[in-house]
Design a protein around this motif. Structure first.
Motif, PDB file in Angstrom:
ATOM      1  N   LEU A  87       0.823  -1.206   0.000  1.00 17.77           N
ATOM      2  CA  LEU A  87       0.000   0.000   0.000  1.00 17.77           C
ATOM      3  C   LEU A  87       0.862   1.262   0.000  1.00 17.77           C
ATOM      4  CD1 LEU A  87      -2.741  -1.147   2.523  1.00 17.77           C
ATOM      5  CD2 LEU A  87      -3.028  -0.810   0.061  1.00 17.77           C
ATOM      6  N   LEU A  88       1.956   1.246   0.752  1.00 18.60           N
ATOM      7  CA  LEU A  88       2.841   2.414   0.778  1.00 18.60           C
ATOM      8  C   LEU A  88       3.468   2.649  -0.592  1.00 18.60           C
ATOM      9  CD1 LEU A  88       4.636   1.865   4.219  1.00 18.60           C
ATOM     10  CD2 LEU A  88       3.027   3.705   3.681  1.00 18.60           C
ATOM     11  N   GLU A  89       3.923   1.578  -1.228  1.00 17.58           N
ATOM     12  CA  GLU A  89       4.551   1.723  -2.540  1.00 17.58           C
ATOM     13  C   GLU A  89       3.534   2.122  -3.598  1.00 17.58           C
ATOM     14  OE1 GLU A  89       8.392  -1.263  -2.129  1.00 17.58           O
ATOM     15  OE2 GLU A  89       6.549  -2.034  -3.030  1.00 17.58           O
ATOM     16  N   ALA A  90       2.303   1.597  -3.483  1.00 19.80           N
ATOM     17  CA  ALA A  90       1.255   1.969  -4.438  1.00 19.80           C
ATOM     18  C   ALA A  90       0.928   3.453  -4.346  1.00 19.80           C
ATOM     19  CB  ALA A  90       0.004   1.132  -4.197  1.00 19.80           C
ATOM     20  N   ALA A  91       1.136   4.038  -3.176  1.00 20.38           N
ATOM     21  CA  ALA A  91       0.887   5.469  -2.991  1.00 20.38           C
ATOM     22  C   ALA A  91       2.085   6.321  -3.402  1.00 20.38           C
ATOM     23  CB  ALA A  91       0.522   5.747  -1.539  1.00 20.38           C
ATOM     24  N   GLY A  92       3.147   5.679  -3.890  1.00 21.57           N
ATOM     25  CA  GLY A  92       4.289   6.418  -4.404  1.00 21.57           C
ATOM     26  C   GLY A  92       5.443   6.590  -3.440  1.00 21.57           C
TER      27      GLY A  92
END
Length: 313
Positions: free
Chosen positions: A31-36
């Motif tokens: 989720l953190l990586e999906a948010a950039g």
């Protein structure tokens, strides 16, 4: 306040919540990586290794540190970020989650917990909370803790609960209570406290329970200090005098509702610092515990530091 640019550090306890910690850690990273966000894995091979890696990450300029697990991971997070400008995010998936509950954060809901972190990072929305520092008197060493330091039967129960693999949560704590009560005799204490109004007090007694609380709960929901707040700049000192075994048996269930505070042997006072020492009025007290982690033998001094930790909340 705008969170500085930089990677997000991630520390995961893979054993939290019967193995749910590893899955929660993977989902948190996703989720953190999906948010950039760039995510730096800091979990380490051991708890001590993770603490060192987390502290180094904070020193290197993390925009935030996110811990995934229970109160032990919160303890690690506090020791990494206290007195720094690096905010702490908590994804609570442990057995107890006492601090996350006190902070009003989602419990066992990874997506909701990460959403709190992401929204706070995006909007620069944080909450300053207190941290307690504990060390031997006159020592330059020490550690931070988030919730409750226990130094009586409560500490002995905590240590026994840590050795149990079954059951989980408050039921494990209850099983540990039964085990410790079998041969219980009161401990001996000298407790000196500094109060917010500038006065000092001393409690010299045999005793059953001694807790220094920055938050209201420990042991998976036991409300040892129902009035404690995580951002009021004060500690709640809870003491219980010498009780016979059956009186002690009757006291511990009341901790779940917080009604023990009306027991005539129990005293609660607001403090800014507390020194707890052994005395010859009873048995040597057990090794002190805080956030479910072993701290060390008495004597110990606890001081509150207002707003020393910034939560993503």
């Amino acid at each position: 306040m705008t969170t500085p640019a930089g990677p997000v550090g991630l520390v995961v306890n893979p054993t939290s919540g019967r193995g749910r910690g590893a899955r929660a850690g993977d989902r948190t990273r996703e989720l953190l990586e999906a948010a950039g966000h760039e995510v730096v894995e800091l979990s380490g091979e051991t708890l001590l290794d993770a603490v060192h890696r987390a502290r180094q990450g904070v020193s290197d300029g993390l925009s935030a540190l996110v811990v995934v697990g229970g109160d032990g991971m919160v303890h690690l997070g506090f020791n990494a970020v206290a007195t720094t400008r690096t905010p702490l995010g908590i994804v609570a998936v442990g057995s107890g989650n006492d601090y996350a509950r006190a902070a009003g954060l989602p419990l066992h809901r990874v997506d909701a917990a990460v959403r709190v972190v992401l929204d706070a990072l995006a909007q620069g929305r944080t909450r300053a909370v207190d941290a307690a520092h504990v060390a031997p008197p006159r020592s330059l060493d020490g550690r931070w803790f988030a919730g409750v330091l226990s130094a009586g039967l409560d500490a002995a129960v905590n240590a026994r609960a840590n050795r149990l693999s079954f059951p989980r949560g408050h039921l494990k704590y209850l099983r540990a209570v039964v085990g410790e009560l079998g041969a219980f005799l009161p401990f001996g204490y000298r407790v000196r406290a500094d109060h917010p109004d500038g006065t000092t007090s001393e409690w010299l007694s045999a005793g059953t329970l001694v807790a220094v609380a920055n938050s209201p709960m420990f042991g998976g929901g036991l409300q040892v200090a129902p009035g404690a707040r995580i951002d009021d700049g004060e500690l709640d000192l809870v003491t219980a005098g010498p009780l016979r075994r059956m009186q002690t048996v009757g006291l511990f269930p009341r901790l779940y509702r917080g009604t023990h505070i009306s027991h005539p042997a129990v005293t609660i006072s607001r403090t800014t610092s507390v020194t707890v020492e052994p005395s010859d009025l009873g048995r040597t007290p057990p090794v002190a515990m805080a956030d479910g982690e072993e701290i060390g033998p008495l004597p110990l001094r606890v001081e509150i530091h207002r707003g020393a930790v910034t939560l993503l909340a």
